[in-house]
Design a protein around this motif. Structure first.
Motif, PDB file in Angstrom:
ATOM      1  N   HIS A 150       0.819  -1.206   0.000  1.00  0.00           N
ATOM      2  CA  HIS A 150       0.000   0.000   0.000  1.00  0.00           C
ATOM      3  C   HIS A 150       0.861   1.267   0.000  1.00  0.00           C
ATOM      4  N   THR A 151       1.841   1.330   0.900  1.00  0.00           N
ATOM      5  CA  THR A 151       2.649   2.557   0.994  1.00  0.00           C
ATOM      6  C   THR A 151       3.533   2.705  -0.243  1.00  0.00           C
ATOM      7  N   LEU A 152       4.056   1.582  -0.703  1.00  0.00           N
ATOM      8  CA  LEU A 152       4.932   1.639  -1.878  1.00  0.00           C
ATOM      9  C   LEU A 152       4.144   2.083  -3.119  1.00  0.00           C
ATOM     10  N   SER A 153       2.973   1.500  -3.301  1.00  0.00           N
ATOM     11  CA  SER A 153       2.196   1.857  -4.496  1.00  0.00           C
ATOM     12  C   SER A 153       1.772   3.323  -4.436  1.00  0.00           C
ATOM     13  N   ALA A 154       1.500   3.827  -3.230  1.00  0.00           N
ATOM     14  CA  ALA A 154       1.090   5.235  -3.110  1.00  0.00           C
ATOM     15  C   ALA A 154       2.236   6.156  -3.513  1.00  0.00           C
ATOM     16  N   ARG A 155       3.463   5.816  -3.119  1.00  0.00           N
ATOM     17  CA  ARG A 155       4.594   6.688  -3.474  1.00  0.00           C
ATOM     18  C   ARG A 155       4.930   6.584  -4.964  1.00  0.00           C
ATOM     19  N   VAL A 156       4.775   5.389  -5.510  1.00  0.00           N
ATOM     20  CA  VAL A 156       4.992   5.257  -6.963  1.00  0.00           C
ATOM     21  C   VAL A 156       3.920   6.052  -7.718  1.00  0.00           C
ATOM     22  N   LEU A 157       2.681   5.947  -7.253  1.00  0.00           N
ATOM     23  CA  LEU A 157       1.575   6.638  -7.932  1.00  0.00           C
ATOM     24  C   LEU A 157       1.802   8.152  -7.937  1.00  0.00           C
ATOM     25  N   HIS A 158       2.326   8.651  -6.840  1.00  0.00           N
ATOM     26  CA  HIS A 158       2.629  10.086  -6.766  1.00  0.00           C
ATOM     27  C   HIS A 158       3.587  10.491  -7.901  1.00  0.00           C
ATOM     28  N   GLU A 159       4.564   9.649  -8.154  1.00  0.00           N
ATOM     29  CA  GLU A 159       5.520   9.940  -9.242  1.00  0.00           C
ATOM     30  C   GLU A 159       4.869   9.747 -10.608  1.00  0.00           C
ATOM     31  N   GLU A 160       3.980   8.758 -10.710  1.00  0.00           N
ATOM     32  CA  GLU A 160       3.265   8.560 -11.981  1.00  0.00           C
ATOM     33  C   GLU A 160       2.565   9.846 -12.395  1.00  0.00           C
ATOM     34  N   HIS A 161       1.953  10.496 -11.386  1.00  0.00           N
ATOM     35  CA  HIS A 161       1.176  11.707 -11.680  1.00  0.00           C
ATOM     36  C   HIS A 161       2.069  12.867 -12.095  1.00  0.00           C
ATOM     37  N   ARG A 162       3.360  12.775 -11.854  1.00  0.00           N
ATOM     38  CA  ARG A 162       4.302  13.824 -12.274  1.00  0.00           C
ATOM     39  C   ARG A 162       4.875  13.519 -13.660  1.00  0.00           C
ATOM     40  N   VAL A 163       5.270  12.270 -13.894  1.00  0.00           N
ATOM     41  CA  VAL A 163       5.960  11.988 -15.160  1.00  0.00           C
ATOM     42  C   VAL A 163       5.004  11.801 -16.334  1.00  0.00           C
ATOM     43  N   PHE A 164       3.781  11.343 -16.055  1.00  0.00           N
ATOM     44  CA  PHE A 164       2.870  11.069 -17.176  1.00  0.00           C
ATOM     45  C   PHE A 164       2.487  12.364 -17.913  1.00  0.00           C
ATOM     46  N   PRO A 165       2.061  13.420 -17.172  1.00  0.00           N
ATOM     47  CA  PRO A 165       1.766  14.672 -17.901  1.00  0.00           C
ATOM     48  C   PRO A 165       2.986  15.207 -18.650  1.00  0.00           C
ATOM     49  N   GLN A 166       4.174  15.030 -18.089  1.00  0.00           N
ATOM     50  CA  GLN A 166       5.387  15.476 -18.780  1.00  0.00           C
ATOM     51  C   GLN A 166       5.546  14.739 -20.109  1.00  0.00           C
ATOM     52  N   ALA A 167       5.376  13.426 -20.067  1.00  0.00           N
ATOM     53  CA  ALA A 167       5.531  12.628 -21.287  1.00  0.00           C
ATOM     54  C   ALA A 167       4.510  13.055 -22.341  1.00  0.00           C
ATOM     55  N   VAL A 168       3.283  13.296 -21.909  1.00  0.00           N
ATOM     56  CA  VAL A 168       2.237  13.678 -22.872  1.00  0.00           C
ATOM     57  C   VAL A 168       2.516  15.073 -23.433  1.00  0.00           C
ATOM     58  N   ARG A 169       2.997  15.970 -22.581  1.00  0.00           N
ATOM     59  CA  ARG A 169       3.370  17.308 -23.077  1.00  0.00           C
ATOM     60  C   ARG A 169       4.482  17.212 -24.117  1.00  0.00           C
ATOM     61  N   TRP A 170       5.510  16.422 -23.834  1.00  0.00           N
ATOM     62  CA  TRP A 170       6.606  16.246 -24.791  1.00  0.00           C
ATOM     63  C   TRP A 170       6.073  15.747 -26.135  1.00  0.00           C
ATOM     64  N   LEU A 171       5.211  14.738 -26.018  1.00  0.00           N
ATOM     65  CA  LEU A 171       4.647  14.113 -27.214  1.00  0.00           C
ATOM     66  C   LEU A 171       3.876  15.153 -28.033  1.00  0.00           C
ATOM     67  N   CYS A 172       3.047  15.926 -27.342  1.00  0.00           N
ATOM     68  CA  CYS A 172       2.174  16.869 -28.031  1.00  0.00           C
ATOM     69  C   CYS A 172       2.942  18.077 -28.557  1.00  0.00           C
ATOM     70  N   ALA A 173       4.102  18.358 -27.955  1.00  0.00           N
ATOM     71  CA  ALA A 173       4.934  19.467 -28.430  1.00  0.00           C
ATOM     72  C   ALA A 173       5.870  18.999 -29.538  1.00  0.00           C
ATOM     73  N   GLY A 174       5.843  17.712 -29.864  1.00  0.00           N
ATOM     74  CA  GLY A 174       6.747  17.175 -30.879  1.00  0.00           C
ATOM     75  C   GLY A 174       8.174  17.037 -30.370  1.00  0.00           C
ATOM     76  N   GLN A 175       8.344  17.073 -29.039  1.00  0.00           N
ATOM     77  CA  GLN A 175       9.704  16.954 -28.497  1.00  0.00           C
ATOM     78  C   GLN A 175      10.182  15.507 -28.408  1.00  0.00           C
ATOM     79  N   ILE A 176       9.245  14.586 -28.411  1.00  0.00           N
ATOM     80  CA  ILE A 176       9.640  13.180 -28.498  1.00  0.00           C
ATOM     81  C   ILE A 176       8.882  12.507 -29.630  1.00  0.00           C
ATOM     82  N   GLU A 177       9.507  11.508 -30.174  1.00  0.00           N
ATOM     83  CA  GLU A 177       8.806  10.681 -31.157  1.00  0.00           C
ATOM     84  C   GLU A 177       9.468   9.308 -31.224  1.00  0.00           C
ATOM     85  N   LEU A 178       8.734   8.398 -31.800  1.00  0.00           N
ATOM     86  CA  LEU A 178       9.249   7.046 -31.989  1.00  0.00           C
ATOM     87  C   LEU A 178       9.888   6.993 -33.378  1.00  0.00           C
TER      88      LEU A 178
END
Ligand code: GRF
Length: 212
Positions: A160-188
């Motif tokens: 429970h405690t571990l998943s909560a701390r990981v989830l907190h980080e998920e909420h930080r990195v996921f919007p960053q990844a989507v912003r990069w994608l939408c700005a054309g800063q990353i691509e496959l």
């Protein structure tokens, strides 16, 4: 502004993070395979169109994925974001959105693909755990990695405690990844590698336990 469609299966806290983040994208729709997904109400309350494509209404994965793709495409997304979408997708679906489909996974891939990642990390006694945002390929949880966040595993951590701390980080990195994608800063790239043109190429080292 780019259009994204978010797929969820449950509470949708990552979808909420994407919805409340500083965004360079427009959320065209939130779609779930389950009518009882908690996140749908949150999206509706924020005026985001929602849809349900119930996997139970389809005899097999192929027909479910075809129906899902049809609904997703009706919202004309530039990118499709898997935010706790708990269905394995067929190659047909994945290839249909090649380079436009990303997922968040609650482990430092390629460790702990699949389910119960936090329990398995605790069981193994790893000292560092985390989450990964990656492009989706037909090889489950093995797509090219966009960004990862690492956290220390503490001696008294529970699932429970571990998943909560990981989830907190998920909420930080996921919007960053989507912003990069939408700005054309990353691509496959064509050879299946992530090209990242963002300026911040180096983060901080996480050493766990800390050095003395
Ligand atoms: C998250 O841990 C995500 O990494 C995984 O499923 C969970 C979904 O949580 N794929 P939520 O629905 O976003 O709250």
């Amino acid at each position: 502004m780019k259009n994204i469609v978010i797929l969820i299966s449950g509470r949708g806290s990552n979808m909420q993070a994407l919805l409340t983040a500083d965004a360079n994208y427009r959320i065209a729709a939130v779609i779930s395979n389950r009518a009882d997904a908690g996140g749908l109400a949150f999206a509706q309350a924020h005026g985001i169109p929602t849809a349900v494509v119930a996997h139970r209404d389809h005899p097999d994965r192929d027909s479910f994925d075809a129906a899902l793709a049809q609904v997703v495409d009706s919202f004309q997304p530039d990118f499709v974001i898997l935010a706790g979408f708990m269905r394995i997708l067929t190659s047909y679906f994945v290839m249909h959105y090649q380079g436009r489909l990303i997922n968040i996974h609650p482990s430092l891939l390629p460790s702990y693909t699949g389910l119960h990642t936090h329990a398995r990390a605790l069981q193994d006694g790893v000292k560092i755990h985390g989450c990964t945002v990656h492009f989706v390929t037909p090889d489950l949880d093995h797509g090219p990695i966009i960004i990862q966040a690492a956290i220390p595993v503490l001696a008294d951590d529970t699932e429970h405690t571990l998943s909560a701390r990981v989830l907190h980080e998920e909420h930080r990195v996921f919007p960053q990844a989507v912003r990069w994608l939408c700005a054309g800063q990353i691509e496959l790239s064509k050879d299946g590698k992530v090209v990242n043109r963002s300026r911040n190429q180096a983060g901080l080292a996480l050493i766990s336990p800390a050095l003395e």
